[in-house]
Motif scaffolding. Structure first.
Motif, PDB file in Angstrom:
ATOM      1  N   GLU A   1      -3.715   6.577  -9.541  1.00  0.00           N
ATOM      2  CA  GLU A   1      -4.613   5.699 -10.500  1.00  0.00           C
ATOM      3  C   GLU A   1      -3.583   4.911 -11.473  1.00  0.00           C
ATOM      4  OE1 GLU A   1      -8.200   5.884 -14.152  1.00  0.00           O
ATOM      5  OE2 GLU A   1      -7.351   7.827 -13.293  1.00  0.00           O
ATOM      6  N   MET A   2      -2.686   5.692 -12.053  1.00  0.00           N
ATOM      7  CA  MET A   2      -1.669   5.123 -12.701  1.00  0.00           C
ATOM      8  C   MET A   2      -0.807   4.097 -12.115  1.00  0.00           C
ATOM      9  SD  MET A   2      -0.358   8.658 -14.617  1.00  0.00           S
ATOM     10  CE  MET A   2       1.002   7.972 -15.470  1.00  0.00           C
ATOM     11  N   ALA A   3      -0.100   4.521 -10.947  1.00  0.00           N
ATOM     12  CA  ALA A   3       0.503   3.723 -10.049  1.00  0.00           C
ATOM     13  C   ALA A   3      -0.075   2.140  -9.911  1.00  0.00           C
ATOM     14  CB  ALA A   3       0.882   4.455  -8.892  1.00  0.00           C
ATOM     15  N   ALA A   4      -1.608   2.404  -9.498  1.00  0.00           N
ATOM     16  CA  ALA A   4      -2.196   1.493  -9.148  1.00  0.00           C
ATOM     17  C   ALA A   4      -2.239   0.284 -10.278  1.00  0.00           C
ATOM     18  CB  ALA A   4      -3.546   1.757  -8.476  1.00  0.00           C
ATOM     19  N   LYS A   5      -2.519   0.752 -11.601  1.00  0.00           N
ATOM     20  CA  LYS A   5      -2.649   0.029 -12.514  1.00  0.00           C
ATOM     21  C   LYS A   5      -1.605  -0.753 -12.975  1.00  0.00           C
ATOM     22  CE  LYS A   5      -6.509   2.501 -14.837  1.00  0.00           C
ATOM     23  NZ  LYS A   5      -6.897   3.350 -15.872  1.00  0.00           N
ATOM     24  N   VAL A   6      -0.130   0.124 -12.624  1.00  0.00           N
ATOM     25  CA  VAL A   6       1.226  -0.333 -13.082  1.00  0.00           C
ATOM     26  C   VAL A   6       1.512  -1.633 -11.989  1.00  0.00           C
ATOM     27  CG1 VAL A   6       3.555   0.150 -13.710  1.00  0.00           C
ATOM     28  CG2 VAL A   6       1.666   1.823 -14.450  1.00  0.00           C
TER      29      VAL A   6
ATOM     30  N   ILE B   1      -0.522  -1.808  -0.218  1.00  0.00           N
ATOM     31  CA  ILE B   1      -0.948  -0.673  -0.401  1.00  0.00           C
ATOM     32  C   ILE B   1      -1.186   0.123   1.229  1.00  0.00           C
ATOM     33  CG2 ILE B   1      -2.310   1.101  -1.500  1.00  0.00           C
ATOM     34  CD1 ILE B   1      -2.594  -1.068  -3.727  1.00  0.00           C
ATOM     35  N   GLU B   2      -0.690   1.113   1.586  1.00  0.00           N
ATOM     36  CA  GLU B   2      -0.855   1.831   3.006  1.00  0.00           C
ATOM     37  C   GLU B   2      -1.293   3.260   2.700  1.00  0.00           C
ATOM     38  OE1 GLU B   2      -1.252   0.189   5.923  1.00  0.00           O
ATOM     39  OE2 GLU B   2      -1.269  -1.647   4.999  1.00  0.00           O
ATOM     40  N   ILE B   3      -2.094   3.803   3.295  1.00  0.00           N
ATOM     41  CA  ILE B   3      -2.298   5.276   3.157  1.00  0.00           C
ATOM     42  C   ILE B   3      -2.250   5.612   4.725  1.00  0.00           C
ATOM     43  CG2 ILE B   3      -4.165   6.971   2.642  1.00  0.00           C
ATOM     44  CD1 ILE B   3      -5.124   4.887   0.920  1.00  0.00           C
TER      45      ILE B   3
ATOM     46  N   SER C   1      -9.390  10.935   6.745  1.00  0.00           N
ATOM     47  CA  SER C   1      -9.969  12.199   6.015  1.00  0.00           C
ATOM     48  C   SER C   1     -10.503  11.846   4.836  1.00  0.00           C
ATOM     49  CB  SER C   1      -8.666  13.008   5.835  1.00  0.00           C
ATOM     50  OG  SER C   1      -7.748  12.432   4.838  1.00  0.00           O
ATOM     51  N   GLY C   2     -11.702  12.646   4.556  1.00  0.00           N
ATOM     52  CA  GLY C   2     -12.130  12.356   3.150  1.00  0.00           C
ATOM     53  C   GLY C   2     -11.143  12.193   1.983  1.00  0.00           C
ATOM     54  N   THR C   3     -10.141  12.997   1.884  1.00  0.00           N
ATOM     55  CA  THR C   3      -9.045  12.992   1.076  1.00  0.00           C
ATOM     56  C   THR C   3      -8.248  11.387   0.999  1.00  0.00           C
ATOM     57  OG1 THR C   3      -8.553  15.347   1.037  1.00  0.00           O
ATOM     58  CG2 THR C   3      -7.010  13.696   0.038  1.00  0.00           C
ATOM     59  N   ALA C   4      -8.277  11.159   2.310  1.00  0.00           N
ATOM     60  CA  ALA C   4      -7.578   9.650   2.407  1.00  0.00           C
ATOM     61  C   ALA C   4      -8.590   8.559   1.809  1.00  0.00           C
ATOM     62  CB  ALA C   4      -7.185   9.439   3.764  1.00  0.00           C
ATOM     63  N   LEU C   5      -9.531   8.588   1.903  1.00  0.00           N
ATOM     64  CA  LEU C   5     -10.741   7.556   1.592  1.00  0.00           C
ATOM     65  C   LEU C   5     -10.857   7.986   0.105  1.00  0.00           C
ATOM     66  CD1 LEU C   5     -13.419   8.311   4.384  1.00  0.00           C
ATOM     67  CD2 LEU C   5     -12.050   6.245   4.024  1.00  0.00           C
ATOM     68  N   LYS C   6     -10.773   9.166  -0.613  1.00  0.00           N
ATOM     69  CA  LYS C   6     -11.074   9.155  -1.876  1.00  0.00           C
ATOM     70  C   LYS C   6      -9.638   8.697  -2.637  1.00  0.00           C
ATOM     71  CE  LYS C   6     -12.417  10.622  -5.797  1.00  0.00           C
ATOM     72  NZ  LYS C   6     -13.610  10.377  -6.363  1.00  0.00           N
ATOM     73  N   MET C   7      -8.508   8.998  -1.888  1.00  0.00           N
ATOM     74  CA  MET C   7      -7.196   8.201  -2.555  1.00  0.00           C
ATOM     75  C   MET C   7      -7.312   6.477  -2.482  1.00  0.00           C
ATOM     76  SD  MET C   7      -4.239  10.399  -0.921  1.00  0.00           S
ATOM     77  CE  MET C   7      -3.739  11.889  -1.699  1.00  0.00           C
ATOM     78  N   GLY C   8      -7.952   6.004  -1.434  1.00  0.00           N
ATOM     79  CA  GLY C   8      -8.273   4.678  -1.522  1.00  0.00           C
ATOM     80  C   GLY C   8      -9.270   4.110  -2.522  1.00  0.00           C
TER      81      GLY C   8
END
Length: 243
Positions: free
Chosen positions: A114-119, A126-128, A141-148
């Protein structure tokens, strides 16, 4: 002492959760169930359910918890819209912790993302990239989707509209407004996630690697203990970790 019901007890994650419970002096194993066992017949033996099974099974266990007034910690991923709606409805009646990843490290990573995205998000491609063992059935994965989702929300974007899950057939330059996902499946990889922010001349990468399922099990047990005395509601690991 908090009594925990572990569903899917014979599976890889179920066995790890039981191991973690036995190592923790704040909780005790109330009951261990597998497919075919009747959770509703055992409601006097537990305070909270920990569930890392499949969406269809989770929704059945969730209904039992609602009827009995029990709490539930859900680590299952791959829900469709109706499944998510059912979880939200249940959380109006009982305490529910729902997180695609129970790892403390992953949830710290979400805050860092969240911090990195705002800065730097607006100036980045952006790639996951995520990797899991060969047995995992949902992708990404659910985690990857949550990160996105965290990154998209920080940038004021709608992930359902800006996510790209494959580039075959796309014959045009990359759109900076998109968030790309790549999935790797193989071997016994417990879970690895990297979010890269590509800028001109540099890139920032935030990576989490899990080497043991105990990290998820311990997070779920921490969530179970945190739920004691909580009112009905839908909670995340962010709430539990206060970050």
């Amino acid at each position: 002492m908090i009594k925990i019901a572990v569903v899917g007890a014979s599976g890889r994650m179920g066995q790890t959760i039981i191991e973690a419970i036995n190592q923790n002096d704040k909780v005790v194993l109330g009951v261990a169930l597998d497919k075919g066992d009747d959770l509703s017949a055992m409601v006097d033996q537990f305070d909270v359910v920990i569930d890392f099974t499949r969406p269809e099974a989770t929704l059945e266990y969730l209904a039992v918890c609602v009827a009995a007034g029990k709490s539930i910690v859900i680590g299952t991923t791959g829900f469709d819209e109706s499944g998510l709606a059912a979880i939200n409805k249940a959380a109006q009646q009982i305490p529910v912790v729902f997180a695609p990843n129970m790892s403390v490290g992953v949830n710290l990573s979400l805050k860092l993302l969240e911090m990195a995205a705002k800065v730097i998000g607006e100036e980045s491609d952006i790639e996951i990239v995520e990797a899991h063992h060969r047995h995992k059935v949902d992708a990404p994965s659910g985690t990857a989707l949550k990160m996105g989702e965290v990154v998209a929300n920080a940038l004021g974007r709608d992930l359902s509209k800006c996510a790209v899950y494959g580039r075959e057939g796309i014959e045009q330059p990359r759109d900076r407004e998109t968030i790309g996902f790549s999935t790797i499946r193989g071997g016994d990889v417990v879970g690895e996630h990297t979010v890269s922010f590509f800028m001109e001349g540099e890139r920032v990468e935030i990576t989490h690697k899990a080497s043991s399922r105990l990290t998820f099990a311990n997070g779920a047990i921490r969530a179970s203990a945190w739920l004691k005395g909580k009112s009905a509601g839908l909670y995340s690991m962010q709430d539990i970790l206060d970050i």
